[in-house]
Design a protein around this motif. Structure first.
Motif, PDB file in Angstrom:
ATOM      1  N   GLU A 102     -12.052  -4.342   6.464  1.00 10.14           N
ATOM      2  CA  GLU A 102     -11.873  -2.365   5.736  1.00 10.14           C
ATOM      3  C   GLU A 102     -12.442  -1.388   6.067  1.00 10.14           C
ATOM      4  O   GLU A 102     -11.495  -0.277   5.868  1.00 10.14           O
ATOM      5  CB  GLU A 102     -12.569  -2.118   4.464  1.00 10.14           C
TER       6      GLU A 102
ATOM      7  N   HIS B 239      -6.268   4.097  -6.437  1.00  9.25           N
ATOM      8  CA  HIS B 239      -7.828   4.158  -5.908  1.00  9.25           C
ATOM      9  C   HIS B 239      -7.903   5.601  -5.968  1.00  9.25           C
ATOM     10  O   HIS B 239      -7.110   6.274  -5.974  1.00  9.25           O
ATOM     11  CB  HIS B 239      -7.794   3.764  -4.144  1.00  9.25           C
TER      12      HIS B 239
ATOM     13  N   PRO C 276       0.700  -0.972   0.221  1.00  6.61           N
ATOM     14  CA  PRO C 276       0.025  -0.209   0.073  1.00  6.61           C
ATOM     15  C   PRO C 276       0.893   1.244   0.264  1.00  6.61           C
ATOM     16  O   PRO C 276       1.641   1.725   0.798  1.00  6.61           O
ATOM     17  CB  PRO C 276      -0.938  -0.299   1.356  1.00  6.61           C
TER      18      PRO C 276
ATOM     19  N   ALA D  36      -6.737  -1.286   1.007  1.00  8.08           N
ATOM     20  CA  ALA D  36      -5.468  -1.304  -0.330  1.00  8.08           C
ATOM     21  C   ALA D  36      -4.665  -2.555  -0.081  1.00  8.08           C
ATOM     22  O   ALA D  36      -4.164  -3.587  -1.590  1.00  8.08           O
ATOM     23  CB  ALA D  36      -4.600   0.003   0.128  1.00  8.08           C
TER      24      ALA D  36
ATOM     25  N   ASP E 232      -2.912   4.186  -2.357  1.00  9.90           N
ATOM     26  CA  ASP E 232      -4.689   4.623  -2.019  1.00  9.90           C
ATOM     27  C   ASP E 232      -4.746   6.181  -1.716  1.00  9.90           C
ATOM     28  O   ASP E 232      -4.888   6.381  -0.627  1.00  9.90           O
ATOM     29  CB  ASP E 232      -4.306   4.325  -0.480  1.00  9.90           C
TER      30      ASP E 232
ATOM     31  N   LYS F 168     -10.067   1.470   9.521  1.00  8.19           N
ATOM     32  CA  LYS F 168      -8.884   2.209   9.050  1.00  8.19           C
ATOM     33  C   LYS F 168      -7.826   2.866   9.645  1.00  8.19           C
ATOM     34  O   LYS F 168      -6.563   3.120   9.104  1.00  8.19           O
ATOM     35  CB  LYS F 168      -9.411   3.162   8.088  1.00  8.19           C
TER      36      LYS F 168
ATOM     37  N   TYR G  83       0.293   5.488   0.400  1.00  9.91           N
ATOM     38  CA  TYR G  83      -0.183   6.300   0.735  1.00  9.91           C
ATOM     39  C   TYR G  83       0.944   7.837   1.106  1.00  9.91           C
ATOM     40  O   TYR G  83       1.250   7.922   2.179  1.00  9.91           O
ATOM     41  CB  TYR G  83      -1.014   6.400   1.715  1.00  9.91           C
TER      42      TYR G  83
ATOM     43  N   ASN H  43      -9.023   7.435  -0.757  1.00  8.49           N
ATOM     44  CA  ASN H  43      -7.840   7.361   0.338  1.00  8.49           C
ATOM     45  C   ASN H  43      -8.763   5.470   0.594  1.00  8.49           C
ATOM     46  O   ASN H  43      -9.641   6.517   1.923  1.00  8.49           O
ATOM     47  CB  ASN H  43      -7.082   8.266   1.538  1.00  8.49           C
ATOM     48  N   ARG H  44      -8.587   5.025   1.286  1.00 11.69           N
ATOM     49  CA  ARG H  44      -9.644   3.877   1.688  1.00 11.69           C
ATOM     50  C   ARG H  44      -9.386   3.429   2.249  1.00 11.69           C
ATOM     51  O   ARG H  44      -9.873   2.385   3.668  1.00 11.69           O
ATOM     52  CB  ARG H  44      -9.879   2.669   0.258  1.00 11.69           C
TER      53      ARG H  44
END
Length: 767
Positions: free
Chosen positions: A202, A101, A45, A110, A75, A205, A47, A104-105
């Motif tokens: 999920e 993505h 992932p 991710a 992400d 987070k 970010y 941002n999840r």
């Protein structure tokens, strides 16, 4: 700082020497040709990661397992600098895929995106700022391939960055996961397991998603194992716990986990793993490993040698392996090392300074799978020479290896005969397998003659003395004064040094009796004993019982540099061995300018002539030998002029005839001779039938011992009350402790150190 934790020996640890450090040795880890099908999928992932991502990428691209795909899940990064960094990787390598993505999840989403896009059956999770050791992925992959009951695997972890520590906890501690998350996410997981449990939650987070995932797997009957090696580097930051803000306290996440998985917490019925495969599983493993032959075939632009050795232990034969590997790399060779015996391997860090391509087989395989791995390893690395030294298992496989690769050169090295083990020890194994060996090297003319007398073909045996680095091992008046000052030894007091493993072969009790005789004669001297071993307790008892403490300093096992300093501070080197080839420590002592007194056994007289030392032929009578050695030593202790004359001759002899440059030149010459001698078997190479025989032999051999990975994962015991108390306190006070550490509250660190030493001295220690 010295400790042995969970089957790994760590003397000191350099946290600045990360897997991507410029000081690390290199190996040509790149595929010979591109492969369509990845063996593993690395999922990362991404970010808003900064420049540290370049280090993560370097640790990925330098993996020994090169047949991978790398899925980077962007992400929803919105930092321009981070986006620019990621852009540079979109087309850097065909094995890299970047998936975006739109927003941002979070980490769990991710990771789920990544594993669902993966084309392989094995998913390696790696966060965007963490690092992998070069051989980590290959070892994890082979562990899961050969253990179908295991869902995931990882090694030990190095914490680095804001906090430095070694973390030797993991999946082998199963039920402790009910109290806290013991590992980070860096691991290899079966894709089938991820699909079965639905991946990561999920909704989590802000943290603890990996802990929840491990317990979800356990609840579904899946569990994993720990490989007892340090494989991943977990980057620590001062504000690491900020992202866990979704939970007001640790109690909240524990409450959530208890609610989701009540059976785990109430019954504490954690799934176990079985490293002993069923017959059906063995057939499946054999089929899968056979398909791996020819995979991960690496480029080759230098000559390569594969060293098959028993272990990475402290000893003369092992020091020769270390020196040989070092000199070969300097001469333009790439070196791979496989070890075949279960051991703590205390010199693993020293060998790691020379080559990254080190595989201590007992740490990630059971013995019955050694042949399959070795086959694939040879096909991957394509060595020019296979070098075998003191490995019983290596000799066991030798006929199969030669049948598989009849054009490869096979060389073995023998140090000394051992009459009380299989009629002569490793030299006898060499004689029995001479048809499969192109050239045998011996440490002495004496051993070559012994082998010929016992049936060997002398035309296929050459002497190659082990020699010594005379630039590293040399006299030093400056060091002599420093060490004597540190140990409060008067400059004019004769010092007798004994440096050896404290075992029957090296006769430490004969040393003790000699010291007693010398002390009774009123001589002024000091004996320094360096080493450890099974006879240490008896040696200490003898010294205490005979009130010899003023004459002896027992230093224990020491690293090479400290042994060298002690040699430079001493006057006489004493080694009354029961048997030897030619002791490496005598080479080193002579190079440091010491007068040598030892046993006239093996080939030692080929090195120690009358002008540079005194050797005594053992009489077979313990007391008579003690008196005879005492007479020799008394003469040298009381006669400084003779002592120095012998020492000067000793230094001159090794410097002119037995230096390491001479050794490596001769070794390389003998490799060329081995190529000329190379005997191609009349039969056509048939790896399949040869491997069947090798596996049968390995199965028989496996009944003798267990490997480290079996010992760690199948015999782990629940924690003691002290251990539970420590980790209960740590869980509740960790926030306060980290705050105090950042503020510089040294008293808090000292309190923790006291608790660690008192409650869990063997389980965890922060450095």
């Amino acid at each position: 700082m010295s400790r042995t934790s969970s089957l790994v020996h760590v003397k000191t640890f350099d946290f600045s020497n990360t897997p991507v450090s410029l000081h690390r040795p290199k190996f040509t880890y790149s595929l010979e040709r591109s492969a369509n099908e990845p063996l593993i999928s690395i999922v990362t992932p991404f970010y808003n990661t900064g420049h540290e991502f370049h280090e993560t990428a370097q640790s990925v691209f330098q993996q020994s397992l090169q047949q991978f795909e790398w899925i980077i899940v962007n992400d929803g990064s919105d930092n321009p600098e981070s986006i620019s960094i990621l852009e540079s990787y979109r087309k850097i390598d065909p094995r890299v895929r970047v998936i975006d993505h739109l927003s941002n999840r979070g980490l769990p989403a991710a990771r789920n995106t990544g594993f669902r896009e993966a084309r392989s059956d094995f998913i390696l999770f790696l966060d965007s700022d963490d690092l992998l050791e070069p051989t980590a992925a290959e070892k994890w992959f082979w562990f899961l391939i050969t253990n179908p009951s295991c869902a995931f695997v990882k090694g030990y972890t190095v914490g680095f960055g804001e906090y430095n520590y070694l973390w030797a906890r993991g999946f082998h501690q199963r039920r402790l996961f009910l109290g806290e998350n013991l590992v980070d996410i860096t691991s290899l997981v079966r894709k089938s397991v991820l699909n079965s449990v639905g991946g990561f939650d999920e909704s989590l987070k802000q943290g603890f998603e990996d802990w929840e995932f491990w317990l979800k797997c356990a609840n579904a009957g899946f569990w994993g194992a720990t490989i007892p090696e340090y494989h991943d580097w977990y980057r620590r930051r001062s504000m690491q716990q900020v992202r866990w803000q979704a939970f007001d306290s640790r109690k909240e996440i524990v409450h959530l986990l208890r609610k989701r998985y009540p059976n785990l917490f109430r019954k504490r019925n954690f799934p176990s793993i079985n490293l002993n495969a069923s017959e059906q599983e063995k057939n499946q493993i054999d089929q899968e490993t056979a398909l791996l032959a020819g995979k991960n075939r690496l480029c080759k632009n230098k000559p390569r040698i594969l060293m098959i050795v028993p272990w990475l232990n402290l000893g003369g034969a092992d020091k020769f392996n270390l020196d040989l590997a070092k000199l070969l790399t300097r001469s333009g060779w790439e070196v791979s090392i496989l070890t075949t015996l279960t051991s703590e391997d205390p010199w693993w860090q020293e060998f790691s300074k020379i080559t990254p391509d080190i595989f201590m087989l007992h740490r990630f395989l059971t013995i019955e799978h050694y042949p399959s791995f070795i086959r694939c390893f040879i096909e991957s690395r394509q060595p020019d020479v296979i070098f075998l030294s003191n490995s019983e298992f290596g000799y066991l496989l030798l006929p199969s290896l030669k049948r598989c690769w009849p054009n490869l050169v096979f060389i073995d090295y023998c140090h000394m005969e051992e009459e009380d083990w299989i009629d002569g020890g490793y030299p006898m194994l060499s004689i029995k397998h001479q048809n499969y060996i192109d050239l045998t090297l011996t440490a002495s003319e004496h051993l070559k003659k012994w082998m010929i007398e016992h049936g060997a073909d002398g035309r296929k045996i050459e002497v190659c003395y082990i020699n010594v680095d005379t630039k590293e091992w040399e006299p030093s008046e400056e060091v002599r004064k420093q060490v004597r000052n540190e140990l409060s030894i008067p400059d004019d007091l004769p010092v007798l040094l004994y440096a050896a493993r404290l075992c029957k072969q090296k006769q430490p009790l004969l040393l003790a009796n000699v010291i007693r005789v010398l002390a009774k004669r009123g001589l002024k001297f000091l004996a320094i004993v360096v080493g450890d071993g099974p006879d240490k307790g008896e040696l200490v008892s003898f010294i205490n019982h005979n009130k010899l403490q003023n004459f002896v300093k027992i230093m224990g096992a020491l690293p090479n540099d400290q042994v060298r300093r002690l040699m430079q501070a001493s006057d006489i080197f004493f080694l009354p061995s029961e048997w030897e080839g030619i002791a490496l420590s005598i080479y080193e002592a002579m190079a440091c300018g010491l007068a040598v007194v030892g046993a006239d056994v093996g080939g030692q007289r080929e090195l120690v002539t009358e002008s540079c030392g005194i050797l005594l032929k053992p009489s077979g009578n313990f007391q008579n030998d003690a008196i005879a050695y005492a007479q020799i030593l008394e003469r040298l202790i009381t006669n400084e002029k003779e002592r120095k004359c012998i020492a000067d001759h000793a230094r001159y002899r090794v410097e002119s005839l037995f230096n390491q440059e001479e050794m490596i030149s001769r070794f390389l010459y003998l490799i060329e001779k081995a190529f000329q001698n190379r005997k191609t078997l009349e039969t056509i190479a048939d790896c399949e039938s040869a491997m069947i025989i090798a596996k049968r032999k390995a199965q028989m051999y496996s009944s003798k011992t267990q490997t480290s990975v079996e010992l760690l994962n199948m015999q782990w015991k629940p924690p003691t009350i002290n251990s539970r108390l420590y980790f209960w306190l740590r869980a509740r006070l960790s926030t306060l402790y980290n705050y105090g550490k950042r503020r510089g509250w040294r008293w808090m660190v000292r309190i923790k150190e006291v608790l660690v030493r008192f409650l869990i001295p063997d389980e965890y220690e922060e450095l």
